[in-house]
Design an enzyme around this catalytic site. Structure first.
Site, mmCIF file in Angstrom:
data_model
loop_
_atom_site.group_PDB
_atom_site.id
_atom_site.type_symbol
_atom_site.label_atom_id
_atom_site.label_comp_id
_atom_site.label_asym_id
_atom_site.label_seq_id
_atom_site.Cartn_x
_atom_site.Cartn_y
_atom_site.Cartn_z
ATOM 1 N N TYR A 119 18.328 4.579 9.179
ATOM 2 C CA TYR A 119 17.553 3.956 8.106
ATOM 3 C C TYR A 119 18.429 3.075 7.233
ATOM 4 O O TYR A 119 18.156 1.882 7.047
ATOM 5 C CB TYR A 119 16.879 5.024 7.237
ATOM 6 N N ASP A 156 20.206 2.189 -2.518
ATOM 7 C CA ASP A 156 21.610 2.535 -2.728
ATOM 8 C C ASP A 156 22.226 3.180 -1.492
ATOM 9 O O ASP A 156 23.455 3.262 -1.376
ATOM 10 C CB ASP A 156 21.781 3.464 -3.939
ATOM 11 N N ASP A 208 -0.026 -5.172 4.321
ATOM 12 C CA ASP A 208 0.494 -3.861 4.701
ATOM 13 C C ASP A 208 -0.047 -3.506 6.081
ATOM 14 O O ASP A 208 -1.227 -3.734 6.369
ATOM 15 C CB ASP A 208 0.076 -2.795 3.680
ATOM 16 N N ALA A 254 0.822 -1.211 0.000
ATOM 17 C CA ALA A 254 0.000 0.000 0.000
ATOM 18 C C ALA A 254 0.854 1.258 0.000
ATOM 19 O O ALA A 254 0.332 2.367 0.013
ATOM 20 C CB ALA A 254 -0.950 0.015 1.192
#
Length: 327
Positions: free
Chosen positions: A149, A125, A34, A10
């Site tokens: 993160y 990345d 989700d 979602a």
């Protein structure tokens, strides 16, 4: 008939991937799980909700029992589910550790115990860290994450790798550059700036605006994941980039010009903690092995994206009503 379990479907990229698969592979079934945290939005999938091959489950990948039950009935898992906003990870790292690491582990463990044809981990990345003004990240580049993160995503990637090396689980990892396009939650740079300018509000640019990102149109990314899912070499990593390197200030000026705004709307603010200067990844492997390459030029994609937000202000309004205005 192939059944895919799409986690985090979602969200921005997950919902676009579901739309892509149902269009390109109409005989496939998709189960979308989700947790519908703040950036999960079922309105992203209004156009597929009635498709008989689509099923939504409101749940969390950290729920072991639920994950085990779902994996019993699917052939492949594509793991988009993640906390992703760097600023949020700096303020509250715990959620990122729980979802991005523990959640990925739960998926892998259930896949190992029950069996699966493919497990595709959608990464970033940012796990590679930062680059100078030249050079590229390759699949062999060392992992050197600089935010909670990116560290949580790098950790998840290593756990995925370990399940292939140790248990021979058929895993694949993709690492993409910055995505943009429709349905992008308005906390990220491009939709954040568009939505603020539509309200005639100033847009905050970190530092001097010279940080560089490679931008990838979301449906190009979906094509690449599709190629990796069906043709990728088990156990491998595939970088997915757009070959559209732009400074944040270039992006800002493009949006301003497109919306008929001037530089007075720019507000330079204190730089983000640990802000990586540049990301750029090489597409050589996925292009040479799988024949994928980005097809949407940045000017085309960003213009289309701005038009989408202009034409879908009810979508923006629904998010604001759910979560409140963005800072």
């Amino acid at each position: 008939m192939t059944t895919l379990l799409v986690t985090g479907g979602a969200g921005f990229i997950g919902s676009c991937f579901i739309r892509h698969i149902l269009k390109k592979h109409p005989d496939y079934k998709i189960v979308n799980i989700d947790a519908l945290t703040y950036c999960g939005n079922l309105k992203n999938l209004d156009d597929v909700i009635s498709n008989p091959n689509y099923r939504f489950i409101h749940g969390n990948i950290c729920d072991k029992d639920l994950i085990r039950e779902l994996i019993k009935d699917v052939d492949c898992v594509i793991n988009f589910a993640a906390e992703t906003h760097v600023d949020n990870s700096i303020k509250s790292p715990e959620k990122f550790i729980e979802t991005n690491i523990q959640g990925t582990y739960n998926l892998l463990q259930s896949c190992k115990e029950i069996g699966i044809d493919r497990f595709v981990q959608i990464s970033t990345d940012e796990v590679y860290g930062t680059l100078g003004k030249s050079g590229y990240f390759y699949e062999s580049s060392p992992l050197a994450p600089n935010s909670p993160y990116s560290a949580s995503k790098a950790s998840a990637d290593l756990i995925v790798r370990s399940y292939f090396e140790t248990y021979k689980l058929p895993t694949l990892i993709t690492r993409c550059s910055n995505n943009y396009g429709p349905y992008h939650y308005p906390e990220k740079l491009i939709p954040f700036f568009i939505t603020r300018l539509l309200k005639n509000e100033k847009i905050p640019v970190y530092g001097n605006g010279m940080h560089i990102r490679d931008w990838l149109y979301v449906y190009d990314h979906c094509e690449a994941i599709d190629a990796v899912l069906h043709k990728g070499r088990i156990g491998d990593v595939y970088n997915i980039g757009g070959h559209n390197e732009k400074t944040n200030l270039e992006i800002t000026h493009f949006i301003l010009d497109n919306l008929g705004k001037d530089e007075s709307y720019i507000e330079f603010v204190e730089d983000r903690l640990g802000h990586d200067f540049r990301y750029a990844i090489s597409n050589n492997k996925i292009t040479s092995e799988l024949g994928w390459y980005p097809s949407v030029k940045f000017e085309e994609g960003i213009t289309s994206t701005i038009k989408w937000y202009l034409n879908n202000q009810e979508w923006i309004k629904s998010i604001n009503e759910k979560q409140g205005a963005y800072a």
